[in-house]
Design a protein around this motif. Sequence first.
Motif, PDB file in Angstrom:
ATOM      1  N   PRO A 358      -2.744   3.248  -3.126  1.00 44.60           N
ATOM      2  CA  PRO A 358      -3.041   2.892  -1.730  1.00 44.60           C
ATOM      3  C   PRO A 358      -3.762   1.553  -1.596  1.00 44.60           C
ATOM      4  O   PRO A 358      -3.459   0.767  -0.695  1.00 44.60           O
ATOM      5  CB  PRO A 358      -3.931   4.056  -1.259  1.00 44.60           C
ATOM      6  CG  PRO A 358      -3.596   5.185  -2.167  1.00 44.60           C
ATOM      7  CD  PRO A 358      -3.307   4.557  -3.493  1.00 44.60           C
ATOM      8  N   ALA A 359      -4.706   1.292  -2.497  1.00 43.47           N
ATOM      9  CA  ALA A 359      -5.446   0.026  -2.422  1.00 43.47           C
ATOM     10  C   ALA A 359      -4.530  -1.160  -2.666  1.00 43.47           C
ATOM     11  O   ALA A 359      -4.632  -2.196  -1.994  1.00 43.47           O
ATOM     12  CB  ALA A 359      -6.581   0.036  -3.447  1.00 43.47           C
ATOM     13  N   LEU A 360      -3.599  -1.034  -3.595  1.00 43.00           N
ATOM     14  CA  LEU A 360      -2.693  -2.138  -3.888  1.00 43.00           C
ATOM     15  C   LEU A 360      -1.703  -2.363  -2.750  1.00 43.00           C
ATOM     16  O   LEU A 360      -1.397  -3.510  -2.401  1.00 43.00           O
ATOM     17  CB  LEU A 360      -1.946  -1.851  -5.193  1.00 43.00           C
ATOM     18  CG  LEU A 360      -2.805  -1.933  -6.457  1.00 43.00           C
ATOM     19  CD1 LEU A 360      -2.075  -1.311  -7.642  1.00 43.00           C
ATOM     20  CD2 LEU A 360      -3.189  -3.374  -6.761  1.00 43.00           C
ATOM     21  N   SER A 361      -1.189  -1.290  -2.150  1.00 45.59           N
ATOM     22  CA  SER A 361      -0.288  -1.442  -1.008  1.00 45.59           C
ATOM     23  C   SER A 361      -0.999  -2.119   0.156  1.00 45.59           C
ATOM     24  O   SER A 361      -0.423  -2.954   0.858  1.00 45.59           O
ATOM     25  CB  SER A 361       0.246  -0.069  -0.574  1.00 45.59           C
ATOM     26  OG  SER A 361       1.041   0.514  -1.583  1.00 45.59           O
ATOM     27  N   THR A 362      -2.263  -1.764   0.367  1.00 46.57           N
ATOM     28  CA  THR A 362      -3.047  -2.393   1.428  1.00 46.57           C
ATOM     29  C   THR A 362      -3.249  -3.876   1.150  1.00 46.57           C
ATOM     30  O   THR A 362      -3.235  -4.706   2.066  1.00 46.57           O
ATOM     31  CB  THR A 362      -4.405  -1.685   1.567  1.00 46.57           C
ATOM     32  OG1 THR A 362      -4.184  -0.304   1.861  1.00 46.57           O
ATOM     33  CG2 THR A 362      -5.233  -2.310   2.678  1.00 46.57           C
ATOM     34  N   GLN A 363      -3.429  -4.246  -0.119  1.00 48.74           N
ATOM     35  CA  GLN A 363      -3.586  -5.652  -0.468  1.00 48.74           C
ATOM     36  C   GLN A 363      -2.322  -6.449  -0.134  1.00 48.74           C
ATOM     37  O   GLN A 363      -2.404  -7.585   0.324  1.00 48.74           O
ATOM     38  CB  GLN A 363      -3.899  -5.782  -1.961  1.00 48.74           C
ATOM     39  CG  GLN A 363      -5.270  -5.300  -2.367  1.00 48.74           C
ATOM     40  CD  GLN A 363      -6.378  -6.089  -1.711  1.00 48.74           C
ATOM     41  OE1 GLN A 363      -6.508  -7.292  -1.940  1.00 48.74           O
ATOM     42  NE2 GLN A 363      -7.177  -5.430  -0.900  1.00 48.74           N
ATOM     43  N   ILE A 364      -1.151  -5.873  -0.342  1.00 49.43           N
ATOM     44  CA  ILE A 364       0.091  -6.571   0.004  1.00 49.43           C
ATOM     45  C   ILE A 364       0.142  -6.832   1.503  1.00 49.43           C
ATOM     46  O   ILE A 364       0.441  -7.945   1.951  1.00 49.43           O
ATOM     47  CB  ILE A 364       1.312  -5.752  -0.447  1.00 49.43           C
ATOM     48  CG1 ILE A 364       1.389  -5.717  -1.975  1.00 49.43           C
ATOM     49  CG2 ILE A 364       2.601  -6.340   0.138  1.00 49.43           C
ATOM     50  CD1 ILE A 364       2.507  -4.844  -2.513  1.00 49.43           C
ATOM     51  N   MET A 365      -0.139  -5.798   2.294  1.00 51.07           N
ATOM     52  CA  MET A 365      -0.084  -5.959   3.743  1.00 51.07           C
ATOM     53  C   MET A 365      -1.143  -6.949   4.222  1.00 51.07           C
ATOM     54  O   MET A 365      -0.904  -7.742   5.140  1.00 51.07           O
ATOM     55  CB  MET A 365      -0.268  -4.610   4.437  1.00 51.07           C
ATOM     56  CG  MET A 365       0.742  -3.543   4.019  1.00 51.07           C
ATOM     57  SD  MET A 365       2.472  -4.023   4.242  1.00 51.07           S
ATOM     58  CE  MET A 365       2.598  -3.930   6.021  1.00 51.07           C
ATOM     59  N   ALA A 366      -2.322  -6.928   3.605  1.00 55.33           N
ATOM     60  CA  ALA A 366      -3.398  -7.836   4.009  1.00 55.33           C
ATOM     61  C   ALA A 366      -3.097  -9.279   3.636  1.00 55.33           C
ATOM     62  O   ALA A 366      -3.654 -10.204   4.232  1.00 55.33           O
ATOM     63  CB  ALA A 366      -4.718  -7.401   3.365  1.00 55.33           C
ATOM     64  N   GLY A 367      -2.234  -9.487   2.649  1.00 53.41           N
ATOM     65  CA  GLY A 367      -1.942 -10.841   2.202  1.00 53.41           C
ATOM     66  C   GLY A 367      -0.877 -11.553   3.009  1.00 53.41           C
ATOM     67  O   GLY A 367      -0.544 -12.694   2.699  1.00 53.41           O
TER      68      GLY A 367
END
Length: 443
Positions: A358-367
């Motif tokens: 979940p943290a990595l998927s959120t990083q993609i969206m935040a980038g």
Amino acid sequence: MNRTSIVMCAASVLVVSLVAAVNLALPALTGALHPTESQLVWIVDAYVLVFACLLIPMGAAGDRLGGKGVLLTGLAVFAAGSLAAALAPHTGALIAARALSGAGAAMIMPASLSITVAAHPPQRRAHAVGLWSAASGAAGVVGNVGGGLIIQYLPWQALFAVPALLALLLAGVTGLLVPRQPRRAAAVDPVGTGLLVLGCLALVFAIIEGPEAGWTSAVVLGAFATAAVVLTGFVLHQLRIPRPLLDPRLFARRELRAGALGVSVLFFGLFALFFVNARFLQEERGLSPMVTGLAILPLVIPMVALSGRRAPTLPAVAGGLASVVAGLGWLAWATTLPYPLYAAGLVLVGAGMGLALPALSTQIMAGLPAGRAGLGSGLNSAARELGSAVGVAVMGTALATSGLRAGLVIVALCVAVGAAPVVGWLRTGTRALSAPAGGPLRP
């Protein structure tokens, strides 16, 4: 968790679970359709190949045309392909039907995540993305369990007919319950799309054919060379045009780099494990397809339990990746031990997935810039599928050359190597964000 999230999670589970389920049906397909060894590979990989290659273009299409319309189209295409697979009279027709299903899946995955993001206020989006990621991550387990049950008690055609019916049901529910999303300006780049699809096609083809044809064979080396040339052309084309499909300059952002590589690394390890676990439990332990599917359940419990918990990004990602490496290493040691001790490794891998994904998927969206949720979800899904394809290819080669235990050790080492830059980028980004006001914030 609102109704939209539930429907979107169900859609992602449906398309990802079919990747894992088909492996359990290969003995039945061999007896019914008499495919060659090469055709057996393509029965499995035609779906993944088309799925992976079309994800980013379909994510951009969702931004431009609206997520709901693309999702409904994808469900219809997926259902048509699955029904055609169930009715396939010979192996060639089955492979073509699997490719059609993969095209539908490529529409469904990015649209489901972009709709999930749009259905929640900003303060709830990280939690919603976490639940969607958990559902997508658990889909491999659903495919193993559901596929095992179907193959145990029903004809092989049911493995494709059941997903077709579920897709039609989800299309009806989506039409009734899911609101339409606004259309956004997004790049229409047919040249870039063609280059990206051709480059990914060549790359994944080389990865798939490597274990069978040989990594130094002319066809595999030619495919890798084609992928390198075409993808380089794609990058140069994207840097030149004013509205690129996927701007390479976005990867200057640490969070996007870390998220994309981290998701690929996690699914590299997870699907390498699915591939070897199914074979190990059936061939070495003598379990039936149904019991083999159920035996993976210790992985899904910690994955689901931990994905809904919010934790600081760096500890969640670093701890999750370390847990996956430890779990794979434990499984390599536990192949000769009783199943409960073997299952402990599955628990470690599942816990690592639940923490980090979940943290990595959120990083993609935040980038990514605002309004590019479709592209972000397409990139997220493409990272998953390409990681899965590479993981299966590496494990297959390791099994053929070094055996089960060495294969698991090799996969664990590959995950550890891939994890190092991911954690490094996130650590550097955390330090940059904590710098005094006015300090430099570099990408």
